[in-house]
Design a protein around this motif. Structure first.
Motif, mmCIF file in Angstrom:
data_model
loop_
_atom_site.group_PDB
_atom_site.id
_atom_site.type_symbol
_atom_site.label_atom_id
_atom_site.label_comp_id
_atom_site.label_asym_id
_atom_site.label_seq_id
_atom_site.Cartn_x
_atom_site.Cartn_y
_atom_site.Cartn_z
ATOM 1 N N TRP A 164 0.840 -1.209 0.000
ATOM 2 C CA TRP A 164 0.000 0.000 0.000
ATOM 3 C C TRP A 164 0.869 1.251 0.000
ATOM 4 O O TRP A 164 0.416 2.332 0.365
ATOM 5 C CB TRP A 164 -0.954 -0.005 1.189
ATOM 6 N N PHE A 165 2.148 1.080 -0.362
ATOM 7 C CA PHE A 165 3.101 2.179 -0.489
ATOM 8 C C PHE A 165 3.315 2.911 0.840
ATOM 9 O O PHE A 165 3.455 4.126 0.872
ATOM 10 C CB PHE A 165 2.666 3.147 -1.607
ATOM 11 N N ARG A 166 3.338 2.130 1.889
ATOM 12 C CA ARG A 166 3.656 2.657 3.208
ATOM 13 C C ARG A 166 4.914 1.955 3.689
ATOM 14 O O ARG A 166 5.243 0.879 3.223
ATOM 15 C CB ARG A 166 2.522 2.384 4.193
ATOM 16 N N ASN A 167 5.587 2.547 4.602
ATOM 17 C CA ASN A 167 6.837 2.045 5.172
ATOM 18 C C ASN A 167 7.977 2.163 4.161
ATOM 19 O O ASN A 167 7.763 2.228 2.955
ATOM 20 C CB ASN A 167 6.744 0.605 5.676
ATOM 21 N N ASN A 168 9.142 2.178 4.707
ATOM 22 C CA ASN A 168 10.347 2.214 3.891
ATOM 23 C C ASN A 168 11.008 0.857 4.003
ATOM 24 O O ASN A 168 11.390 0.443 5.099
ATOM 25 C CB ASN A 168 11.291 3.321 4.385
ATOM 26 N N PRO A 169 11.157 0.122 2.903
ATOM 27 C CA PRO A 169 11.735 -1.226 2.994
ATOM 28 C C PRO A 169 13.160 -1.223 3.538
ATOM 29 O O PRO A 169 13.597 -2.208 4.127
ATOM 30 C CB PRO A 169 11.677 -1.736 1.559
ATOM 31 N N ALA A 170 13.879 -0.117 3.372
ATOM 32 C CA ALA A 170 15.250 -0.045 3.885
ATOM 33 C C ALA A 170 15.275 0.009 5.403
ATOM 34 O O ALA A 170 16.288 -0.320 6.021
ATOM 35 C CB ALA A 170 15.959 1.175 3.309
ATOM 36 N N GLU A 171 14.173 0.388 6.020
ATOM 37 C CA GLU A 171 14.115 0.493 7.479
ATOM 38 C C GLU A 171 13.555 -0.763 8.141
ATOM 39 O O GLU A 171 13.564 -0.873 9.359
ATOM 40 C CB GLU A 171 13.259 1.701 7.877
ATOM 41 N N LEU A 172 13.054 -1.687 7.348
ATOM 42 C CA LEU A 172 12.488 -2.921 7.898
ATOM 43 C C LEU A 172 13.572 -3.989 7.984
ATOM 44 O O LEU A 172 14.440 -4.074 7.130
ATOM 45 C CB LEU A 172 11.344 -3.412 7.015
ATOM 46 N N ASP A 173 13.486 -4.789 9.000
ATOM 47 C CA ASP A 173 14.441 -5.880 9.147
ATOM 48 C C ASP A 173 13.719 -7.089 9.716
ATOM 49 O O ASP A 173 12.833 -6.954 10.571
ATOM 50 C CB ASP A 173 15.603 -5.479 10.048
ATOM 51 N N ALA A 174 14.075 -8.239 9.241
ATOM 52 C CA ALA A 174 13.432 -9.478 9.672
ATOM 53 C C ALA A 174 14.469 -10.584 9.733
ATOM 54 O O ALA A 174 15.505 -10.505 9.079
ATOM 55 C CB ALA A 174 12.325 -9.856 8.690
ATOM 56 N N PRO A 175 14.178 -11.623 10.497
ATOM 57 C CA PRO A 175 15.120 -12.752 10.550
ATOM 58 C C PRO A 175 15.135 -13.533 9.238
ATOM 59 O O PRO A 175 14.204 -13.448 8.434
ATOM 60 C CB PRO A 175 14.575 -13.615 11.697
ATOM 61 N N VAL A 176 16.183 -14.286 9.033
ATOM 62 C CA VAL A 176 16.335 -15.090 7.818
ATOM 63 C C VAL A 176 15.201 -16.105 7.698
ATOM 64 O O VAL A 176 14.763 -16.423 6.587
ATOM 65 C CB VAL A 176 17.716 -15.786 7.808
ATOM 66 N N SER A 177 14.688 -16.586 8.815
ATOM 67 C CA SER A 177 13.591 -17.559 8.764
ATOM 68 C C SER A 177 12.357 -16.960 8.083
ATOM 69 O O SER A 177 11.613 -17.666 7.401
ATOM 70 C CB SER A 177 13.233 -18.041 10.169
ATOM 71 N N PHE A 178 12.143 -15.666 8.254
ATOM 72 C CA PHE A 178 11.020 -14.992 7.594
ATOM 73 C C PHE A 178 11.222 -14.984 6.083
ATOM 74 O O PHE A 178 10.274 -15.169 5.322
ATOM 75 C CB PHE A 178 10.864 -13.571 8.148
ATOM 76 N N LEU A 179 12.456 -14.794 5.653
ATOM 77 C CA LEU A 179 12.774 -14.846 4.217
ATOM 78 C C LEU A 179 12.453 -16.222 3.654
ATOM 79 O O LEU A 179 11.863 -16.340 2.583
ATOM 80 C CB LEU A 179 14.244 -14.495 3.978
ATOM 81 N N TRP A 180 12.831 -17.273 4.363
ATOM 82 C CA TRP A 180 12.557 -18.629 3.891
ATOM 83 C C TRP A 180 11.063 -18.890 3.807
ATOM 84 O O TRP A 180 10.585 -19.540 2.866
ATOM 85 C CB TRP A 180 13.242 -19.670 4.783
ATOM 86 N N LYS A 181 10.301 -18.408 4.782
ATOM 87 C CA LYS A 181 8.840 -18.582 4.751
ATOM 88 C C LYS A 181 8.243 -17.856 3.549
ATOM 89 O O LYS A 181 7.347 -18.381 2.881
ATOM 90 C CB LYS A 181 8.219 -18.083 6.049
ATOM 91 N N CYS A 182 8.738 -16.652 3.285
ATOM 92 C CA CYS A 182 8.263 -15.893 2.115
ATOM 93 C C CYS A 182 8.582 -16.629 0.828
ATOM 94 O O CYS A 182 7.750 -16.697 -0.081
ATOM 95 C CB CYS A 182 8.894 -14.504 2.088
ATOM 96 N N LEU A 183 9.777 -17.182 0.749
ATOM 97 C CA LEU A 183 10.180 -17.896 -0.454
ATOM 98 C C LEU A 183 9.352 -19.163 -0.657
ATOM 99 O O LEU A 183 8.912 -19.457 -1.772
ATOM 100 C CB LEU A 183 11.667 -18.243 -0.401
ATOM 101 N N ILE A 184 9.110 -19.897 0.399
ATOM 102 C CA ILE A 184 8.292 -21.116 0.292
ATOM 103 C C ILE A 184 6.878 -20.771 -0.158
ATOM 104 O O ILE A 184 6.313 -21.419 -1.036
ATOM 105 C CB ILE A 184 8.308 -21.899 1.621
ATOM 106 N N PHE A 185 6.311 -19.720 0.437
ATOM 107 C CA PHE A 185 4.969 -19.290 0.035
ATOM 108 C C PHE A 185 4.972 -18.864 -1.435
ATOM 109 O O PHE A 185 4.040 -19.169 -2.181
ATOM 110 C CB PHE A 185 4.480 -18.140 0.926
ATOM 111 N N TYR A 186 6.016 -18.158 -1.852
ATOM 112 C CA TYR A 186 6.159 -17.724 -3.247
ATOM 113 C C TYR A 186 6.170 -18.926 -4.186
ATOM 114 O O TYR A 186 5.481 -18.929 -5.210
ATOM 115 C CB TYR A 186 7.440 -16.902 -3.395
ATOM 116 N N LEU A 187 6.946 -19.932 -3.840
ATOM 117 C CA LEU A 187 7.048 -21.120 -4.690
ATOM 118 C C LEU A 187 5.727 -21.881 -4.751
ATOM 119 O O LEU A 187 5.262 -22.247 -5.835
ATOM 120 C CB LEU A 187 8.175 -22.025 -4.196
#
Length: 168
Positions: free
Chosen positions: A12-35
């Motif tokens: 929704w064009f809110r938040n700055n992605p450069a200011e967000l941080d998440a653990p690597v496990s969140f990246l893996w969950k996003c990737l699995i959902f993407y696949l």
């Protein structure tokens, strides 16, 4: 859940992605959902084996393009943030795309059968706008260059594997 809401706000064009941080496990969950969601969408178009191959290639191209972009701009410290931001937003669009496919199934042979086509076009424009927004904020680039990069990213991640699959 709060972390997911922060990343979903990017759609929704809110938040700055450069200011967000998440653990690597969140990246893996996003990737699995993407696949998984990508395979669901593509399996409705072609057979599951081709769908799996095409979505896998799409993920590899996405990782390669984003990695190259980070390397060229010397911002490799933002790798995880960029990948998560892009994949969360792609997941939003793909999920809405699944809903449009379901709607398409129910609207066939009705006066509204072309509505899913228009909704799909809106999703593509929204997708390009989101990727452009993320790239503009991550790299402090100008709007036109981020729009150009988002169109190039879209063409390569979706067009490249599609063309490869058509040649095979």
């Amino acid at each position: 859940m709060d972390l997911l809401k922060q990343y979903l706000a990017l759609s929704w064009f809110r938040n700055n992605p450069a200011e967000l941080d998440a653990p690597v496990s969140f990246l893996w969950k996003c990737l699995i959902f993407y696949l998984v969601s990508g395979i669901i969408v593509e399996a409705n178009i072609s057979d599951p084996a081709d769908a799996t191959l095409e979505v896998g290639m799409r993920a590899i191209v996405a990782f390669s393009l984003l990695t190259t972009l980070l390397f060229l701009t010397k911002k490799s410290d933002m790798y995880k943030q960029l990948l998560i931001a892009v994949f969360v937003c792609e997941n939003v669009i793909v999920t809405l795309g699944i809903l449009v496919e379901i709607l398409d199934h129910f609207l066939r042979k009705t006066p509204y059968e072309e509505l899913p086509l228009y909704l799909g076009a809106i999703l593509i424009v929204w997708y390009l706008a989101i990727i452009s927004y993320i790239l503009r904020h991550m790299f402090n680039s100008k709007m036109f260059s981020s729009i150009g990069l988002s169109v190039f990213y879209f063409a390569m991640t979706y067009g490249g594997p599609f063309l490869f699959m058509e040649v095979i």
